[in-house]
Write a protein that holds these residues in place. Structure first.
Motif, PDB file in Angstrom:
ATOM      1  N   ARG A 185     -50.984  96.299  35.277  1.00  0.00           N
ATOM      2  CA  ARG A 185     -50.591  96.656  33.906  1.00  0.00           C
ATOM      3  C   ARG A 185     -51.780  97.105  33.058  1.00  0.00           C
ATOM      4  O   ARG A 185     -51.621  97.410  31.868  1.00  0.00           O
ATOM      5  CB  ARG A 185     -49.928  95.451  33.232  1.00  0.00           C
ATOM      6  N   GLY A 186     -52.958  97.148  33.630  1.00  0.00           N
ATOM      7  CA  GLY A 186     -54.143  97.571  32.891  1.00  0.00           C
ATOM      8  C   GLY A 186     -54.679  96.511  31.951  1.00  0.00           C
ATOM      9  O   GLY A 186     -55.376  96.834  30.978  1.00  0.00           O
ATOM     10  N   LEU A 187     -54.378  95.229  32.236  1.00  0.00           N
ATOM     11  CA  LEU A 187     -54.824  94.135  31.380  1.00  0.00           C
ATOM     12  C   LEU A 187     -55.989  93.398  32.031  1.00  0.00           C
ATOM     13  O   LEU A 187     -56.122  93.391  33.264  1.00  0.00           O
ATOM     14  CB  LEU A 187     -53.682  93.136  31.152  1.00  0.00           C
ATOM     15  N   PRO A 188     -56.829  92.762  31.231  1.00  0.00           N
ATOM     16  CA  PRO A 188     -57.872  91.924  31.830  1.00  0.00           C
ATOM     17  C   PRO A 188     -57.244  90.745  32.569  1.00  0.00           C
ATOM     18  O   PRO A 188     -56.191  90.244  32.174  1.00  0.00           O
ATOM     19  CB  PRO A 188     -58.694  91.456  30.627  1.00  0.00           C
ATOM     20  N   ALA A 189     -57.885  90.330  33.638  1.00  0.00           N
ATOM     21  CA  ALA A 189     -57.379  89.204  34.431  1.00  0.00           C
ATOM     22  C   ALA A 189     -58.513  88.205  34.627  1.00  0.00           C
ATOM     23  O   ALA A 189     -58.777  87.741  35.735  1.00  0.00           O
ATOM     24  CB  ALA A 189     -56.852  89.700  35.769  1.00  0.00           C
ATOM     25  N   ASP A 190     -59.169  87.891  33.513  1.00  0.00           N
ATOM     26  CA  ASP A 190     -60.393  87.086  33.578  1.00  0.00           C
ATOM     27  C   ASP A 190     -60.252  85.733  32.897  1.00  0.00           C
ATOM     28  O   ASP A 190     -61.237  85.053  32.641  1.00  0.00           O
ATOM     29  CB  ASP A 190     -61.553  87.854  32.928  1.00  0.00           C
ATOM     30  N   ARG A 191     -58.997  85.326  32.609  1.00  0.00           N
ATOM     31  CA  ARG A 191     -58.782  84.084  31.864  1.00  0.00           C
ATOM     32  C   ARG A 191     -57.812  83.204  32.656  1.00  0.00           C
ATOM     33  O   ARG A 191     -56.667  83.570  32.885  1.00  0.00           O
ATOM     34  CB  ARG A 191     -58.198  84.412  30.490  1.00  0.00           C
ATOM     35  N   LEU A 192     -58.264  82.019  33.087  1.00  0.00           N
ATOM     36  CA  LEU A 192     -57.454  81.123  33.899  1.00  0.00           C
ATOM     37  C   LEU A 192     -56.983  79.939  33.054  1.00  0.00           C
ATOM     38  O   LEU A 192     -57.778  79.274  32.393  1.00  0.00           O
ATOM     39  CB  LEU A 192     -58.250  80.595  35.093  1.00  0.00           C
ATOM     40  N   LEU A 193     -55.674  79.690  33.102  1.00  0.00           N
ATOM     41  CA  LEU A 193     -55.079  78.525  32.443  1.00  0.00           C
ATOM     42  C   LEU A 193     -54.701  77.509  33.511  1.00  0.00           C
ATOM     43  O   LEU A 193     -53.852  77.784  34.364  1.00  0.00           O
ATOM     44  CB  LEU A 193     -53.843  78.942  31.651  1.00  0.00           C
ATOM     45  N   VAL A 194     -55.321  76.333  33.473  1.00  0.00           N
ATOM     46  CA  VAL A 194     -55.037  75.280  34.443  1.00  0.00           C
ATOM     47  C   VAL A 194     -54.090  74.275  33.801  1.00  0.00           C
ATOM     48  O   VAL A 194     -54.448  73.594  32.834  1.00  0.00           O
ATOM     49  CB  VAL A 194     -56.331  74.580  34.901  1.00  0.00           C
ATOM     50  N   GLU A 195     -52.872  74.201  34.338  1.00  0.00           N
ATOM     51  CA  GLU A 195     -51.863  73.279  33.821  1.00  0.00           C
ATOM     52  C   GLU A 195     -51.860  71.991  34.634  1.00  0.00           C
ATOM     53  O   GLU A 195     -52.485  71.905  35.699  1.00  0.00           O
ATOM     54  CB  GLU A 195     -50.483  73.939  33.873  1.00  0.00           C
ATOM     55  N   SER A 196     -51.148  70.990  34.140  1.00  0.00           N
ATOM     56  CA  SER A 196     -51.194  69.672  34.762  1.00  0.00           C
ATOM     57  C   SER A 196     -49.837  68.995  34.670  1.00  0.00           C
ATOM     58  O   SER A 196     -49.330  68.757  33.568  1.00  0.00           O
ATOM     59  CB  SER A 196     -52.267  68.830  34.066  1.00  0.00           C
ATOM     60  N   PHE A 197     -49.243  68.717  35.822  1.00  0.00           N
ATOM     61  CA  PHE A 197     -47.956  68.023  35.937  1.00  0.00           C
ATOM     62  C   PHE A 197     -46.896  68.661  35.044  1.00  0.00           C
ATOM     63  O   PHE A 197     -46.536  69.808  35.243  1.00  0.00           O
ATOM     64  CB  PHE A 197     -48.130  66.534  35.652  1.00  0.00           C
ATOM     65  N   MET A 198     -46.403  67.939  34.027  1.00  0.00           N
ATOM     66  CA  MET A 198     -45.312  68.461  33.212  1.00  0.00           C
ATOM     67  C   MET A 198     -45.795  69.335  32.058  1.00  0.00           C
ATOM     68  O   MET A 198     -44.971  69.859  31.300  1.00  0.00           O
ATOM     69  CB  MET A 198     -44.460  67.316  32.671  1.00  0.00           C
ATOM     70  N   LEU A 199     -47.095  69.525  31.930  1.00  0.00           N
ATOM     71  CA  LEU A 199     -47.643  70.408  30.897  1.00  0.00           C
ATOM     72  C   LEU A 199     -47.657  71.829  31.459  1.00  0.00           C
ATOM     73  O   LEU A 199     -48.612  72.264  32.100  1.00  0.00           O
ATOM     74  CB  LEU A 199     -49.048  69.959  30.493  1.00  0.00           C
ATOM     75  N   VAL A 200     -46.560  72.540  31.258  1.00  0.00           N
ATOM     76  CA  VAL A 200     -46.344  73.873  31.821  1.00  0.00           C
ATOM     77  C   VAL A 200     -45.880  74.788  30.704  1.00  0.00           C
ATOM     78  O   VAL A 200     -44.966  74.444  29.957  1.00  0.00           O
ATOM     79  CB  VAL A 200     -45.280  73.837  32.948  1.00  0.00           C
TER      80      VAL A 200
END
Length: 457
Positions: free
Chosen positions: A312-327
């Protein structure tokens, strides 16, 4: 059905996304009203915070008579009713996984869980006495199963991670062996003609003790300890128990006499044949998404989103790490975050995330959520361990809604993580869903990197 659980939280997150909305705290808009109380409680001493956690998390527990008379199809109908009333090219049925939530968001598909947690009121069973727990509710179990003949009951007891909640609540997890009327009705009304019924099958198993027909007892659960450590002991367990004034070196538990699908995450295979027969009758396709562990999907889905963003031409440099029910699928896409879901904030999850980061192109930014379960359980990854994970960011790594000084008793984290996501400055439009053909194309190109995940017809 318990709201404070993986399946219910993930159903709500998926349904809210398909309604074009973010996920509110604890799955309900009313949950925001509790934030000031949680912030205030965070200032209390440790044991008082544990008491609040125990009372709050156990408040959902229902009386034995209520569960004994429950028709689980009523619960299934309520789950199906959460989704938008429109047609779907695919519907997933089966195991829970936070990464699966993001796959559903990417494909625009609903998910119907196989496993549900029915919270049973428990007051007289100490968490460190599994021998007492195993038969504490046999009459309730027999009545529940008599009313619901197409379910298997997994009574789960974990004094490590669920120490506080289990003082108020017994974990009755039920797995369906048939789709059942509510799910079948949803599929015939909402799944496109010739659409795909995707069976999400986690193959994780656990030693169990047979209690009765369609009824097993599971001691321990996926997290910081392996099954053998629950049953055979571990030096860390003695230190953990001493912290609560208990002079034991290990737990005495019923001897396992077999293995079963893991209570929370494992897939009960009996559902597969019934789902296939139903699909044949109605002209649907069946595909199987098979993975060994609930977290095994996470690297694959993170790579899928990265591939999607770049297309889509977007940056892909940001990672979100979720945990268990925090989605949070809505805000992940809105902020252009690549989602990576971790099962729990335990050492095995920290190690798995580290391996992913070492094997992937570097991320500029990392945002890390940590589920707080209220105790320093055995196998919990320390704040310093998570800080080391954040050091993999090239520009900045930060906790998302976590107070490191109060973890894992950070009661306010359930309300702050949404604010942390909204503070990310990037904003992108919610895209049109990927097609199943595009998913197949991605997997053909990148599936070799993920040998623990496979698609089968």
């Amino acid at each position: 059905m318990a709201a404070f659980d993986s399946a219910s939280a993930m159903v709500v997150a998926t349904a809210r996304y398909l309604h074009h909305r973010g996920t509110p705290p604890l799955g309900s808009p009313a949950g925001r009203l509790l934030r000031p109380l949680a912030v205030a409680a965070n200032r209390l001493p440790v044991r008082l915070r544990e008491t609040i956690y125990r009372l709050a998390s156990g408040a959902e527990a229902r009386p034995a008579a209520h569960l004994a008379a429950l028709d689980i199809e009523d619960v299934a109908a309520a789950i199906a009713g959460l989704y938008p009333q429109r047609r779907y090219p695919a519907v997933a049925v089966g195991s829970s996984s936070g990464a699966l939530v993001h796959l559903c968001a990417a494909l625009g598909m609903a998910w119907l869980p196989q496993t549900l947690l029915l919270p049973l009121r428990q007051r007289q069973v100490p968490p460190d006495d599994p021998m007492r727990a195993v038969h504490a509710f046999d009459a309730t179990a027999q009545a529940l199963l008599a009313h619901n003949p197409h379910f298997v009951l997994h009574h789960m007891h974990d004094p490590n991670q669920d120490r506080l909640t289990s003082q108020r609540m017994a974990y009755f997890r039920v797995k369906r062996t048939r789709l059942g009327p509510a799910y079948e009705r949803f599929l015939t009304q909402r799944l496109d003609a010739g659409g795909v019924l995707l069976l999400a099958e986690c193959t994780r198993r656990w030693p169990t003790t047979r209690v009765g027909e369609r009824h097993v007892f599971q001691f321990g659960a996926v997290g910081g300890l392996q099954p053998s450590q629950y049953h055979e002991g571990d030096p860390r367990i003695a230190a953990y128990l001493r912290g609560y004034g208990i002079e034991q070196t290990r737990w005495e538990a019923p001897a396992p006499d077999g293995e079963s699908p893991e209570a929370e995450w494992g897939f009960e295979p009996a559902l597969r044949d019934h789902a296939r027969a139903f699909a044949r009758r109605h002209g649907y396709q069946v595909r199987r998404l098979i993975f060994d562990d609930p977290e095994d999907l996470s690297p694959l889905i993170a790579d899928l989103y990265r591939w999607w963003y770049r297309r889509r031409g977007l940056p892909a440099d940001r990672l979100l790490v979720e945990s268990f029910m925090l989605v949070e699928p809505w805000w992940a896409l809105r902020t252009g975050c690549v989602p990576y879901w971790s099962t729990f904030p335990v050492q095995p999850s920290a190690d798995a995330l580290t391996r992913y980061l070492q094997q992937s192109d570097a991320y500029d930014y990392l945002h890390l959520m940590l589920f707080s379960h209220g105790v320093e359980s055995v196998g919990l990854a320390s704040v310093d361990r998570w800080k080391a994970v954040l050091d993999h960011a090239r520009v900045a790594g930060s906790f998302a809604g976590v107070d490191p000084d109060r973890y894992p008793r950070d009661l306010a984290t359930f309300f702050r993580y949404q604010s942390a996501l909204r503070a990310i400055p990037a904003r992108h439009p919610i895209p049109e869903p990927l097609s199943l053909t595009e998913l197949d194309r991605f997997f053909a190109q990148h599936g070799h990197r993920h040998p623990a995940v496979r698609f089968e017809d």
